[in-house]
Design a protein around this motif. Structure first.
Motif, PDB file in Angstrom:
ATOM      1  N   GLY A 223       0.817  -1.219   0.000  1.00  0.00           N
ATOM      2  CA  GLY A 223       0.000   0.000   0.000  1.00  0.00           C
ATOM      3  C   GLY A 223       0.847   1.264   0.000  1.00  0.00           C
ATOM      4  O   GLY A 223       0.833   2.038  -0.974  1.00  0.00           O
ATOM      5  N   PRO A 224       1.613   1.521   1.075  1.00  0.00           N
ATOM      6  CA  PRO A 224       2.473   2.724   1.085  1.00  0.00           C
ATOM      7  C   PRO A 224       3.562   2.692   0.018  1.00  0.00           C
ATOM      8  O   PRO A 224       3.978   3.737  -0.479  1.00  0.00           O
ATOM      9  N   TYR A 225       4.011   1.491  -0.357  1.00  0.00           N
ATOM     10  CA  TYR A 225       5.009   1.335  -1.419  1.00  0.00           C
ATOM     11  C   TYR A 225       4.472   1.872  -2.741  1.00  0.00           C
ATOM     12  O   TYR A 225       5.127   2.645  -3.443  1.00  0.00           O
ATOM     13  N   PHE A 226       3.243   1.520  -3.084  1.00  0.00           N
ATOM     14  CA  PHE A 226       2.627   1.991  -4.313  1.00  0.00           C
ATOM     15  C   PHE A 226       2.349   3.492  -4.251  1.00  0.00           C
ATOM     16  O   PHE A 226       2.522   4.206  -5.242  1.00  0.00           O
ATOM     17  N   VAL A 227       1.900   3.972  -3.101  1.00  0.00           N
ATOM     18  CA  VAL A 227       1.575   5.404  -2.967  1.00  0.00           C
ATOM     19  C   VAL A 227       2.827   6.256  -3.121  1.00  0.00           C
ATOM     20  O   VAL A 227       2.824   7.273  -3.826  1.00  0.00           O
ATOM     21  N   SER A 228       3.920   5.854  -2.478  1.00  0.00           N
ATOM     22  CA  SER A 228       5.165   6.636  -2.593  1.00  0.00           C
ATOM     23  C   SER A 228       5.673   6.622  -4.029  1.00  0.00           C
ATOM     24  O   SER A 228       6.161   7.632  -4.540  1.00  0.00           O
ATOM     25  N   GLY A 229       5.552   5.473  -4.692  1.00  0.00           N
ATOM     26  CA  GLY A 229       5.947   5.402  -6.104  1.00  0.00           C
ATOM     27  C   GLY A 229       5.076   6.262  -6.989  1.00  0.00           C
ATOM     28  O   GLY A 229       5.538   6.827  -7.988  1.00  0.00           O
ATOM     29  N   ALA A 230       3.796   6.365  -6.620  1.00  0.00           N
ATOM     30  CA  ALA A 230       2.870   7.203  -7.386  1.00  0.00           C
ATOM     31  C   ALA A 230       3.269   8.669  -7.322  1.00  0.00           C
ATOM     32  O   ALA A 230       3.194   9.394  -8.324  1.00  0.00           O
ATOM     33  N   PHE A 231       3.701   9.114  -6.160  1.00  0.00           N
ATOM     34  CA  PHE A 231       4.126  10.510  -6.023  1.00  0.00           C
ATOM     35  C   PHE A 231       5.355  10.807  -6.879  1.00  0.00           C
ATOM     36  O   PHE A 231       5.488  11.909  -7.434  1.00  0.00           O
ATOM     37  N   VAL A 232       6.257   9.838  -7.005  1.00  0.00           N
ATOM     38  CA  VAL A 232       7.440  10.019  -7.850  1.00  0.00           C
ATOM     39  C   VAL A 232       7.025  10.189  -9.310  1.00  0.00           C
ATOM     40  O   VAL A 232       7.438  11.133  -9.995  1.00  0.00           O
ATOM     41  N   ALA A 233       6.174   9.277  -9.801  1.00  0.00           N
ATOM     42  CA  ALA A 233       5.722   9.345 -11.198  1.00  0.00           C
ATOM     43  C   ALA A 233       4.938  10.620 -11.453  1.00  0.00           C
ATOM     44  O   ALA A 233       5.110  11.283 -12.484  1.00  0.00           O
ATOM     45  N   GLY A 234       4.067  10.994 -10.516  1.00  0.00           N
ATOM     46  CA  GLY A 234       3.242  12.195 -10.687  1.00  0.00           C
ATOM     47  C   GLY A 234       4.050  13.474 -10.717  1.00  0.00           C
ATOM     48  O   GLY A 234       3.807  14.350 -11.550  1.00  0.00           O
TER      49      GLY A 234
ATOM     50  N   ASP B 141      12.472  24.626  -9.423  1.00  0.00           N
ATOM     51  CA  ASP B 141      13.382  24.297  -8.333  1.00  0.00           C
ATOM     52  C   ASP B 141      12.632  23.599  -7.193  1.00  0.00           C
ATOM     53  O   ASP B 141      13.080  22.560  -6.685  1.00  0.00           O
ATOM     54  N   ARG B 142      11.479  24.140  -6.827  1.00  0.00           N
ATOM     55  CA  ARG B 142      10.741  23.561  -5.702  1.00  0.00           C
ATOM     56  C   ARG B 142      10.070  22.240  -6.065  1.00  0.00           C
ATOM     57  O   ARG B 142      10.007  21.326  -5.225  1.00  0.00           O
ATOM     58  N   MET B 143       9.588  22.122  -7.299  1.00  0.00           N
ATOM     59  CA  MET B 143       9.018  20.847  -7.713  1.00  0.00           C
ATOM     60  C   MET B 143      10.096  19.775  -7.774  1.00  0.00           C
ATOM     61  O   MET B 143       9.862  18.607  -7.421  1.00  0.00           O
ATOM     62  N   ALA B 144      11.296  20.148  -8.212  1.00  0.00           N
ATOM     63  CA  ALA B 144      12.407  19.195  -8.255  1.00  0.00           C
ATOM     64  C   ALA B 144      12.798  18.758  -6.850  1.00  0.00           C
ATOM     65  O   ALA B 144      13.102  17.586  -6.606  1.00  0.00           O
ATOM     66  N   LYS B 145      12.785  19.710  -5.901  1.00  0.00           N
ATOM     67  CA  LYS B 145      13.079  19.360  -4.510  1.00  0.00           C
ATOM     68  C   LYS B 145      12.014  18.417  -3.952  1.00  0.00           C
ATOM     69  O   LYS B 145      12.324  17.481  -3.199  1.00  0.00           O
ATOM     70  N   LEU B 146      10.760  18.668  -4.319  1.00  0.00           N
ATOM     71  CA  LEU B 146       9.675  17.771  -3.902  1.00  0.00           C
ATOM     72  C   LEU B 146       9.884  16.376  -4.490  1.00  0.00           C
ATOM     73  O   LEU B 146       9.662  15.358  -3.817  1.00  0.00           O
ATOM     74  N   LEU B 147      10.338  16.330  -5.735  1.00  0.00           N
ATOM     75  CA  LEU B 147      10.618  15.048  -6.388  1.00  0.00           C
ATOM     76  C   LEU B 147      11.740  14.310  -5.664  1.00  0.00           C
ATOM     77  O   LEU B 147      11.677  13.086  -5.495  1.00  0.00           O
ATOM     78  N   VAL B 148      12.744  15.038  -5.210  1.00  0.00           N
ATOM     79  CA  VAL B 148      13.833  14.425  -4.442  1.00  0.00           C
ATOM     80  C   VAL B 148      13.291  13.824  -3.149  1.00  0.00           C
ATOM     81  O   VAL B 148      13.629  12.689  -2.774  1.00  0.00           O
ATOM     82  N   LEU B 149      12.422  14.568  -2.480  1.00  0.00           N
ATOM     83  CA  LEU B 149      11.863  14.101  -1.202  1.00  0.00           C
ATOM     84  C   LEU B 149      11.073  12.799  -1.385  1.00  0.00           C
ATOM     85  O   LEU B 149      11.306  11.820  -0.671  1.00  0.00           O
ATOM     86  N   VAL B 150      10.144  12.793  -2.340  1.00  0.00           N
ATOM     87  CA  VAL B 150       9.323  11.589  -2.526  1.00  0.00           C
ATOM     88  C   VAL B 150      10.169  10.431  -3.063  1.00  0.00           C
ATOM     89  O   VAL B 150       9.868   9.260  -2.781  1.00  0.00           O
ATOM     90  N   SER B 151      11.236  10.739  -3.809  1.00  0.00           N
ATOM     91  CA  SER B 151      12.129   9.684  -4.306  1.00  0.00           C
ATOM     92  C   SER B 151      12.863   9.003  -3.155  1.00  0.00           C
ATOM     93  O   SER B 151      13.049   7.782  -3.152  1.00  0.00           O
ATOM     94  N   LEU B 152      13.270   9.801  -2.165  1.00  0.00           N
ATOM     95  CA  LEU B 152      13.950   9.227  -1.001  1.00  0.00           C
ATOM     96  C   LEU B 152      13.030   8.266  -0.252  1.00  0.00           C
ATOM     97  O   LEU B 152      13.453   7.197   0.193  1.00  0.00           O
ATOM     98  N   VAL B 153      11.769   8.659  -0.103  1.00  0.00           N
ATOM     99  CA  VAL B 153      10.794   7.772   0.549  1.00  0.00           C
ATOM    100  C   VAL B 153      10.625   6.496  -0.262  1.00  0.00           C
ATOM    101  O   VAL B 153      10.580   5.387   0.286  1.00  0.00           O
ATOM    102  N   TYR B 154      10.565   6.650  -1.584  1.00  0.00           N
ATOM    103  CA  TYR B 154      10.373   5.489  -2.459  1.00  0.00           C
ATOM    104  C   TYR B 154      11.586   4.565  -2.435  1.00  0.00           C
ATOM    105  O   TYR B 154      11.435   3.336  -2.493  1.00  0.00           O
ATOM    106  N   VAL B 155      12.778   5.130  -2.347  1.00  0.00           N
ATOM    107  CA  VAL B 155      13.996   4.316  -2.242  1.00  0.00           C
ATOM    108  C   VAL B 155      13.931   3.444  -0.995  1.00  0.00           C
ATOM    109  O   VAL B 155      14.295   2.249  -1.022  1.00  0.00           O
TER     110      VAL B 155
END
Length: 433
Positions: A235-246, A273-287
């Motif tokens: 469940g959380p695995y798919f959600v975190s991955g969804a945020f990365v793709a989105g 810049d801020r969207m890229a930082k958000l992408l970094v954050l959700v990517s770390l969770v997904y990792v």
């Protein structure tokens, strides 16, 4: 900057230019070719695909999971960040909502492409059992789509009325559309209060529904005993991955919308810049969830799990696995840690890599697991020992992606992609300070 300039800039995209007609014509021609392959599948059955008794879910289901993932970005941008109070998301919130609507609309069509008898689709609703996660999935997808449409439409009403009043030389259907959708908007203070109140209600409602949609999708896999899917973290695995793709999808859309519609004054380097930082954050969770997916079953060392993990790490599917993990997740988010890489062009290119890898990640989740059953694969044709998508399968999948692009393209030509009334409101607040 004046209100007149804001109106002029943000309404400039609403025109059926020759450039757009060529682009849409290309998409239409491509879709027609893809639909021909779907007609071929309807006539001859799913035998024209690479799916078989062993791999009964192929790239169609991978595509479905990917579309549902990308659709969650509307909730993350508009709802979560908006309710926290981040005002910088205002110029890009509508872009995120358009992407959410487009992917959610086509997600249902993707399911139909996987059905051998789509004429019996209504049987799912008439005879479906509440015990089945498929029924839960359909219910949540439909609910999320309706809420996403409302989340896009309600803040659009003032801008639709503005389009009706300010734009001239429009086709008759477009004028009638604006008249109907504006709902007699007069622009008084009471109406603005009503819109803001209902919009806040939607922002609250869509959070649990959006989390449910991808959690329930993950349960289609996790509620089986199949090795590789039997996991409580899906469940959380798919959600975190969804945020990365989105987030990657929004960054790509931001770049092309900014360049094509000359909106550099509204979608700035700061937003990238801020969207890229958000992408970094959700990517770390997904990792973290990706590590957990491998580490925990490897520690338990069950024979079936060991075989599956070995196939991913150094076996038949290892090349794709490492390209997805390293090239599509770890390297891109490390690059985005560098400030220069968060500029529009590099951020967009990195996001393209991440989005493509996100699609193949769903493929890695769906297909290799089916090739590792508990019992040996025997007494079946040799082709059943592997899976390779066929040309019709690939064409139909491309067709669904084309439909997403068509929906996004039409919506960005019918309505302002940056909220006009919110930009005016922000201008007035700055003047009063």
């Amino acid at each position: 900057m004046s209100e007149e300039k804001i109106e002029r800039d943000l309404l400039s995209n609403i025109n059926w230019s020759n450039k757009f007609k060529i682009w849409f014509g290309f998409l239409t021609a491509l879709l027609v070719v893809c639909l021909w392959f779907y007609v071929l599948q309807l006539r001859k059955g799913l035998g024209v695909t690479g799916m078989n008794d062993i791999v009964s879910w192929g790239i169609y289901i991978s595509n479905f999971v990917f579309f549902i993932a990308a659709a969650l970005i509307g909730m993350l941008i508009s709802s979560v960040l908006g309710m926290i109070g981040y005002t910088w998301i205002k110029p890009i919130s509508r872009i995120a909502e358009i992407i959410a609507v487009a992917f959610a609309m086509v997600a249902g069509i993707v399911i139909i492409t996987d059905m051998g008898r789509p004429d019996r689709l209504h049987h799912v609703l008439l005879y479906g059992r509440i015990q089945s996660p498929i029924i839960w999935d359909i219910s949540v997808v439909m609910t999320y789509l309706m809420l996403s449409l409302l989340l896009l439409y309600i803040p659009l009403i003032p801008d639709i009325s503005l389009c009706k009043e300010k734009l001239t030389g429009l086709p008759k259907f477009q004028k009638k559309l604006y008249k109907v959708l504006s709902l007699g908007w007069a622009g008084n203070e009471a109406q603005y209060k009503t819109i803001k109140r209902y919009f806040k209600i939607l922002l609250i409602l869509i959070i649990p529904v959006a989390l449910a949609i991808h959690t329930v999708t993950s349960w289609l896999f996790a509620m089986t005993l199949r090795t590789g899917w039997d996991s409580p973290i899906f469940g959380p695995y798919f959600v975190s991955g969804a945020f990365v793709a989105g987030c990657a999808a929004v960054l790509i859309a931001m770049y092309f919308i900014q360049k094509n519609y000359k909106l550099q004054a509204y979608i700035t380097d700061m937003h990238f810049d801020r969207m890229a930082k958000l992408l970094v954050l959700v990517s770390l969770v997904y990792v973290y969830f990706n590590i957990n997916e491998i580490l925990v079953p490897a520690y338990k060392f069950k024979p079936s799990e060991v075989k599956h993990i070995g196939n991913l790490l150094y076996g038949h599917d290892s090349l794709l696995f490492w390209l997805v993990q390293g090239g599509g997740l770890i390297v891109p988010f490390m690059l985005l840690m560098i400030p220069k890489m968060r500029k529009p062009l590099p951020a967009m290119l990195i996001s393209v890599v991440i989005l493509v890898a996100a699609w193949f990640k769903r493929y890695v989740i769906v297909v290799p697991t089916q090739l590792e059953p508990y019992l040996p694969i025997q007494n079946v044709p040799e082709s059943f020992h592997s899976y390779m998508p066929t040309l019709p399968e690939i064409a139909i999948t491309v067709g669904t992606l084309v439909m997403v692009l068509m929906i996004i393209s039409v919506l960005t030509k019918l309505f302002p992609v940056v909220p006009v009334w919110e930009m005016k409101e922000e201008l007035l607040e700055e003047q009063h300070q």
